[in-house]
Design an enzyme around this catalytic site. Structure first.
Site, PDB file in Angstrom:
ATOM      1  CB  SER A 193       4.841  -1.900  11.939  1.00  0.00           C
ATOM      2  OG  SER A 193       4.449  -0.554  12.159  1.00  0.00           O
ATOM      3  CG  HIS A 203      -5.927   1.952   4.968  1.00  0.00           C
ATOM      4  ND1 HIS A 203      -5.501   2.918   5.850  1.00  0.00           N
ATOM      5  CD2 HIS A 203      -4.932   1.043   4.896  1.00  0.00           C
ATOM      6  CE1 HIS A 203      -4.288   2.589   6.279  1.00  0.00           C
ATOM      7  NE2 HIS A 203      -3.917   1.460   5.720  1.00  0.00           N
ATOM      8  N   GLY A 224       2.691  -1.244   4.257  1.00  0.00           N
ATOM      9  CA  GLY A 224       2.779   0.183   3.958  1.00  0.00           C
ATOM     10  C   GLY A 224       4.219   0.586   3.709  1.00  0.00           C
ATOM     11  N   GLY A 225       4.857   1.113   4.749  1.00  0.00           N
ATOM     12  CA  GLY A 225       6.213   1.659   4.624  1.00  0.00           C
ATOM     13  C   GLY A 225       7.204   0.761   3.894  1.00  0.00           C
ATOM     14  CD  GLU A 274      -3.675  -2.491   7.207  1.00  0.00           C
ATOM     15  OE1 GLU A 274      -2.556  -2.764   6.775  1.00  0.00           O
ATOM     16  OE2 GLU A 274      -4.257  -1.419   6.964  1.00  0.00           O
ATOM     17  CG  ASN A 303      -1.724   1.217   1.403  1.00  0.00           C
ATOM     18  OD1 ASN A 303      -1.804   2.046   0.489  1.00  0.00           O
ATOM     19  ND2 ASN A 303      -2.346   1.371   2.565  1.00  0.00           N
ATOM     20  CD1 TRP A 304       3.895   1.304  -2.767  1.00  0.00           C
ATOM     21  CD2 TRP A 304       3.810   2.448  -4.693  1.00  0.00           C
ATOM     22  NE1 TRP A 304       4.789   0.728  -3.641  1.00  0.00           N
ATOM     23  CE2 TRP A 304       4.748   1.409  -4.836  1.00  0.00           C
ATOM     24  CE3 TRP A 304       3.572   3.296  -5.782  1.00  0.00           C
ATOM     25  CZ2 TRP A 304       5.461   1.199  -6.024  1.00  0.00           C
ATOM     26  CZ3 TRP A 304       4.282   3.087  -6.967  1.00  0.00           C
ATOM     27  CH2 TRP A 304       5.214   2.048  -7.077  1.00  0.00           C
ATOM     28  CE  LYS A 305      -0.246   3.196   4.762  1.00  0.00           C
ATOM     29  NZ  LYS A 305      -0.169   3.303   6.198  1.00  0.00           N
ATOM     30  N   GLY A 332       2.184   2.164  10.741  1.00  0.00           N
ATOM     31  CA  GLY A 332       3.148   3.243  10.603  1.00  0.00           C
ATOM     32  C   GLY A 332       3.849   3.610  11.908  1.00  0.00           C
ATOM     33  CD  GLU A 368      -3.037   5.484   6.629  1.00  0.00           C
ATOM     34  OE1 GLU A 368      -2.985   5.552   5.383  1.00  0.00           O
ATOM     35  OE2 GLU A 368      -2.157   4.932   7.316  1.00  0.00           O
TER      36      GLU A 368
HETATM   37  P1  PGA Z   1       2.595   0.188   7.617  1.00  0.00           P
HETATM   38  O1  PGA Z   1       1.165   0.408   6.950  1.00  0.00           O
HETATM   39  O2  PGA Z   1       3.139  -1.097   7.073  1.00  0.00           O
HETATM   40  O3  PGA Z   1       3.417   1.379   7.178  1.00  0.00           O
HETATM   41  O4  PGA Z   1       2.403   0.140   9.081  1.00  0.00           O
HETATM   42  C1  PGA Z   1       0.306  -0.656   6.739  1.00  0.00           C
HETATM   43  C2  PGA Z   1      -0.995  -0.155   6.173  1.00  0.00           C
HETATM   44  O5  PGA Z   1      -1.480   0.892   6.623  1.00  0.00           O
HETATM   45  O6  PGA Z   1      -1.579  -0.782   5.270  1.00  0.00           O
END
Ligand code: PGA
Length: 248
Positions: free
Chosen positions: A211, A95, A232-233, A165, A10-12, A171, A97
């Site tokens: 994470s 998600h 994500g990251g 999640e 997930n590049w966000k 994050g 967010e």
């Molecule tokens: P993260 O994000 O790996 O940076 O914690 C995961 C996500 O929000 O899908």
């Protein structure tokens, strides 16, 4: 039937066409031998360029959201048809967010999920509790509500991917322990069993997200109910390939 592992990035709101192309070019040879399904969910504006960049590889390009209507006055939204035009096979839905910053509700998640399914786009439906919900012992209630309302009227649950999640792990560098993730995902599968039948629930691919990285992926993926990751990251660098090759 065995569940096929599925690692999705997930590049966000990160990367540009240029940096995205460069990363996919680096990833391509590194994921050649992977045994799992692989996707990168990229910002909408990058979809055409990233589809082109990933062509001929195991990497499928996904979206980070999709609207329920076929078309119309929904400024800023994207339809299934628009995604399908580029061969997009996956869309992240709900998600945390989106829920936290953009007012996404379980009802909206439900409408988006049903539209995706109708259009042969695999929804990656995200669920998860916040830190205070976990501390107050509300995790199972929150997940039950998100699953019941978000997946209402879904006819074939085996076509849905669930991403568990925990919001406190996203994050933050604070991953759920292998046991915490397994225990909660086992609960999710049990809940899906109650809603859709145990046989079907046992076929649903459930990812862990929050994470997840090159170091902790092996332990998480070794858990019996964890079938993949939403990353994500670590999906913004070649570490993503290490996660995809977790079993090597
Ligand atoms: P993260 O994000 O790996 O940076 O914690 C995961 C996500 O929000 O899908």
């Amino acid at each position: 039937m065995a569940r096929k592992p599925f690692i999705a990035g997930n590049w966000k709101m990160n990367m540009t066409a240029e940096s995205g192309k460069a990363l996919i070019a680096e990833l391509k040879p590194l994921v050649k031998e992977a045994k799992c399904n692989i996707a990168l969910c990229v910002p909408a504006i990058l979809i055409p360029a990233m589809v082109k960049a990933a062509k001929g590889s195991k990497i499928k390009i996904g979206a980070q959201n999709v609207h329920w209507a076929a078309s119309g006055a929904y400024t800023g939204e994207i339809s299934c048809e628009q995604l399908k035009e580029y061969g997009v096979k996956y869309a992240i839905i709900g998600h945390s967010e989106r829920r936290q910053y953009f007012g996404e509700t379980d009802e909206g998640v439900n409408k988006r999920t049903l539209a995706a399914l109708e259009n042969d786009i695999t929804p990656i439906v995200c669920v998860g509790e916040t830190l205070s919900e976990r501390e107050n012992g509300e995790t199972e209630n929150v997940l039950s509500r998100q699953l019941e309302n978000g997946l209402k009227s879904v006819e074939d649950i085996t076509k849905v991917v669930i991403a568990y999640e925990p919001v406190w792990a996203i994050g933050t560098g604070k991953t759920a322990t292998d046991e915490q993730a397994q225990e909660t995902i086992k609960f999710i599968r049990k809940k899906l069993g109650k809603l859709f039948g145990v046989k079907n629930a046992n076929r649903v691919v459930i990812q862990y997200g929050g994470s997840m990285n090159a170091k902790n992926c092996k332990g998480l993926m070794a858990q019996p109910d964890i079938d993949g990751g939403l990353i994500g990251g670590a999906s913004l660098k070649t570490d993503f390939a290490i996660i995809v090759n977790y079993n090597k």
